[in-house]
Design an enzyme around this catalytic site. Structure first.
Site, short mmCIF file in Angstrom:
data_model
loop_
_atom_site.label_atom_id
_atom_site.label_comp_id
_atom_site.label_asym_id
_atom_site.label_seq_id
_atom_site.Cartn_x
_atom_site.Cartn_y
_atom_site.Cartn_z
N GLY A 126 -47.49 16.64 -35.25
CA GLY A 126 -46.51 16.74 -34.18
C GLY A 126 -46.00 18.15 -33.98
O GLY A 126 -45.88 18.93 -34.92
N ASN A 172 -51.02 11.93 -28.13
CA ASN A 172 -49.71 11.30 -28.22
C ASN A 172 -48.75 11.90 -27.17
O ASN A 172 -49.10 12.81 -26.44
CB ASN A 172 -49.15 11.44 -29.63
CG ASN A 172 -48.33 10.24 -30.05
OD1 ASN A 172 -47.63 9.64 -29.24
ND2 ASN A 172 -48.42 9.89 -31.32
N HIS A 193 -49.35 37.16 -20.53
CA HIS A 193 -48.84 38.02 -19.47
C HIS A 193 -49.07 39.47 -19.85
O HIS A 193 -49.16 39.81 -21.03
CB HIS A 193 -47.35 37.74 -19.24
CG HIS A 193 -47.10 36.34 -18.77
ND1 HIS A 193 -47.24 35.97 -17.47
CD2 HIS A 193 -46.77 35.22 -19.46
CE1 HIS A 193 -46.99 34.67 -17.35
NE2 HIS A 193 -46.70 34.20 -18.54
N ARG A 239 -55.77 25.11 -47.83
CA ARG A 239 -56.79 24.55 -48.73
C ARG A 239 -57.92 23.94 -47.93
O ARG A 239 -57.77 23.62 -46.76
CB ARG A 239 -56.20 23.51 -49.67
CG ARG A 239 -55.72 22.24 -49.01
CD ARG A 239 -55.22 21.22 -50.04
NE ARG A 239 -54.64 20.07 -49.42
CZ ARG A 239 -55.31 19.00 -49.00
NH1 ARG A 239 -56.63 18.96 -49.15
NH2 ARG A 239 -54.71 17.98 -48.46
N ALA A 251 -47.68 19.60 -38.95
CA ALA A 251 -46.62 19.49 -37.95
C ALA A 251 -45.79 20.76 -37.86
O ALA A 251 -45.48 21.40 -38.86
CB ALA A 251 -45.72 18.30 -38.29
#
Length: 193
Positions: A148, A91, A121, A189, A166
């Site tokens: 997302g 997406n 780094h 779970r 998300a």
């Protein structure tokens, strides 16, 4: 590519999975510049010429499988260090930073604004000031769903069939077949068949 490899020690180190100095490497800077320029072209032409955008995507990511679908914008530092399995959906606002090898399995669902970060780094102050970083691989198994705004940090693996909720920040490996959420992300779970 062979000429770049012969001329640039940091590019050889990148391919070998060793410490690099991106800011001091003309070859690494050129490769990422070219990749970002290609991403910009893909993002620009996607809706006017989707076939050309897909062609450019497969040129940028030679390790991309068949039937991959994506929505721009995308931003990828090194397409040659990215492998994507067949039928994966990516997406909008997909981001891959750094030169660590990134492997995404088949049939994955990558939510909007997901970021994959591969460079660590140097912690030592002097080495960090010298620009040293260690790109670490990230592996996403088959049939993984990233919600997302998921962030994957250097060196993590997500097992097959797992779901990452998300907004999660994955800092450690996630086993196969689980739902995992949070910052830091943890399995909550098992996924039952």
């Amino acid at each position: 590519m062979q000429a770049l490899l012969a001329a640039d020690e940091d590019l050889r180190r990148l391919i070998a999975g060793d410490w690099i100095r991106y800011r001091k490497s003309p070859a690494l800077q050129e490769l990422s510049w070219d990749a970002h320029a290609t991403c910009a072209k893909i993002n620009r032409v996607f809706y006017d010429d989707p076939a050309e955008a897909r062609r450019l995507f497969h040129e940028l990511v030679p390790g991309a499988g068949e039937g991959i679908d994506f929505v721009p914008p995308i931003s990828i530092d090194y397409g040659m260090r990215l492998v994507i399995g067949d039928r994966t959906f990516i997406n909008a606002d997909f981001l891959v930073i750094g030169g660590g090898q990134v492997t995404i399995g088949a049939d994955c669902l990558i939510g909007p604004r997901c970021g994959i970060y591969t460079p660590n780094h140097a912690q030592d102050i002097a080495r960090r000031l010298e620009g040293w970083e260690l790109p670490e691989p990230v592996v996403i198994g088959d049939n993984v769903w990233l919600g997302g705004s998921v962030t994957l940090t250097p060196g993590v693996t997500i097992g097959d069939h797992s779901i990452v909720g998300a907004g999660s920040v994955v800092t450690k490996d996630i086993p196969s077949g689980v739902v995992a959420v949070g910052n830091p992300c943890r399995p909550i779970r098992r996924i039952e068949p």
